[in-house]
Design a protein around this motif. Sequence first.
Motif, short mmCIF file in Angstrom:
data_model
loop_
_atom_site.label_atom_id
_atom_site.label_comp_id
_atom_site.label_asym_id
_atom_site.label_seq_id
_atom_site.Cartn_x
_atom_site.Cartn_y
_atom_site.Cartn_z
N ASN A 143 0.84 -1.20 0.00
CA ASN A 143 0.00 0.00 0.00
C ASN A 143 0.87 1.25 0.00
O ASN A 143 2.11 1.15 0.02
CB ASN A 143 -0.98 -0.01 1.18
N ILE A 144 0.25 2.40 -0.01
CA ILE A 144 1.02 3.65 -0.14
C ILE A 144 1.87 3.94 1.09
O ILE A 144 2.79 4.74 1.03
CB ILE A 144 0.07 4.84 -0.41
N GLN A 145 1.57 3.28 2.22
CA GLN A 145 2.38 3.46 3.43
C GLN A 145 3.57 2.51 3.46
O GLN A 145 4.38 2.56 4.39
CB GLN A 145 1.53 3.25 4.69
N GLY A 146 3.68 1.63 2.46
CA GLY A 146 4.75 0.64 2.46
C GLY A 146 4.43 -0.60 3.26
O GLY A 146 5.31 -1.42 3.54
N GLY A 147 3.16 -0.78 3.62
CA GLY A 147 2.73 -1.98 4.32
C GLY A 147 2.25 -3.04 3.34
O GLY A 147 1.80 -2.72 2.23
N THR A 148 2.36 -4.29 3.72
CA THR A 148 1.94 -5.38 2.85
C THR A 148 0.55 -5.87 3.25
O THR A 148 0.15 -5.78 4.42
CB THR A 148 2.92 -6.56 2.93
N PHE A 149 -0.19 -6.37 2.28
CA PHE A 149 -1.46 -7.04 2.56
C PHE A 149 -1.70 -8.06 1.46
O PHE A 149 -1.19 -7.95 0.35
CB PHE A 149 -2.62 -6.03 2.66
N ALA A 150 -2.46 -9.09 1.82
CA ALA A 150 -2.74 -10.17 0.89
C ALA A 150 -4.11 -9.96 0.27
O ALA A 150 -5.11 -9.85 0.97
CB ALA A 150 -2.70 -11.52 1.62
N ALA A 151 -4.15 -9.86 -1.04
CA ALA A 151 -5.41 -9.69 -1.76
C ALA A 151 -5.16 -10.06 -3.22
O ALA A 151 -4.06 -9.89 -3.74
CB ALA A 151 -5.93 -8.26 -1.64
N ALA A 152 -6.22 -10.55 -3.85
CA ALA A 152 -6.13 -10.85 -5.27
C ALA A 152 -6.11 -9.54 -6.05
O ALA A 152 -6.84 -8.60 -5.72
CB ALA A 152 -7.30 -11.72 -5.70
N VAL A 153 -5.26 -9.47 -7.08
CA VAL A 153 -5.19 -8.27 -7.89
C VAL A 153 -6.40 -8.23 -8.82
O VAL A 153 -6.63 -9.15 -9.60
CB VAL A 153 -3.90 -8.25 -8.73
N PRO A 154 -7.23 -7.20 -8.71
CA PRO A 154 -8.42 -7.11 -9.56
C PRO A 154 -8.04 -7.04 -11.04
O PRO A 154 -6.98 -6.53 -11.41
CB PRO A 154 -9.10 -5.82 -9.10
N GLU A 155 -8.91 -7.56 -11.86
CA GLU A 155 -8.68 -7.54 -13.30
C GLU A 155 -8.62 -6.08 -13.78
O GLU A 155 -9.44 -5.25 -13.42
CB GLU A 155 -9.81 -8.27 -14.02
N GLY A 156 -7.61 -5.82 -14.58
CA GLY A 156 -7.45 -4.47 -15.11
C GLY A 156 -6.54 -3.58 -14.29
O GLY A 156 -6.16 -2.50 -14.74
N LEU A 157 -6.16 -4.01 -13.08
CA LEU A 157 -5.26 -3.21 -12.24
C LEU A 157 -3.83 -3.64 -12.53
O LEU A 157 -3.40 -4.73 -12.16
CB LEU A 157 -5.59 -3.40 -10.76
N LEU A 158 -3.07 -2.78 -13.20
CA LEU A 158 -1.68 -3.08 -13.55
C LEU A 158 -0.76 -2.43 -12.52
O LEU A 158 -0.79 -1.21 -12.33
CB LEU A 158 -1.37 -2.55 -14.96
#
Length: 249
Positions: free
Chosen positions: A129-144
Amino acid sequence: MNELQVLPTPARGPQLWWGMLFLFLVLSGLVYGAFSLNAWLDDEQQLPVRDIQISGKLTYLVKQDVELAIRRNQPGSFFELDIQRALQDVEALPWVYRASIRKEWPNNLHVHVVEQQAVASWNGDMLLNIQGGTFAAAVPEGLLLPKLFGPQGSEQTALQGFHAMQALLLRSDVQVDELVLSERFAWNLKLDNGLRLNLGRDEFIDRLQRFVDIYPLLQKDQRQAEYVDLRYDTGLAVGWKPASAATSG
């Protein structure tokens, strides 16, 4: 001489028993009322949580998932609902960065959600994320997203380096497609045109500036560059694609 007459004390036994009986009935009524009120409050059919209002700018998070996260592990009663538990369940959702929950009389909840803002993928299986933290999530279609790789604990270093390099490359009309920060904290880039840059560990911004300065010359060359090695105090080394590969590319 007047005689003092002592009047007999009236019997108080019946009055005492009636008083004790009255007190017992009052206390019993209070106890019964307390139990009845508690049972009524626990009964979700009497005062269930009817409406869960969800606010916040949501792009990838589904409101129904937020409501389900709250109702799944909670009793239906408005009074029995545990705000802290509900908050933990909502913030455990993949795209939730932060949330707040408050009860609204008589039987509603208001949930405000701040969604995660993904800026890059991290080590192939997480998002940053923009704070440099990690999170687990599927990348939505169309998000490059650009792909960042690095040792555990180097997330913010890699992200800060990425932003600095991306800003420097803007006027060259190229972007970082992949960034690798090695165990020795050496920087390697792959640009969106396929060109690879080896920046090394030290003064990587100055070295990238050197690339920006000579990039117009590389573009004019009839050959197609495959990589640029900038790990020199002055100058650089260019690796060229074979003529056949450059032509097919």
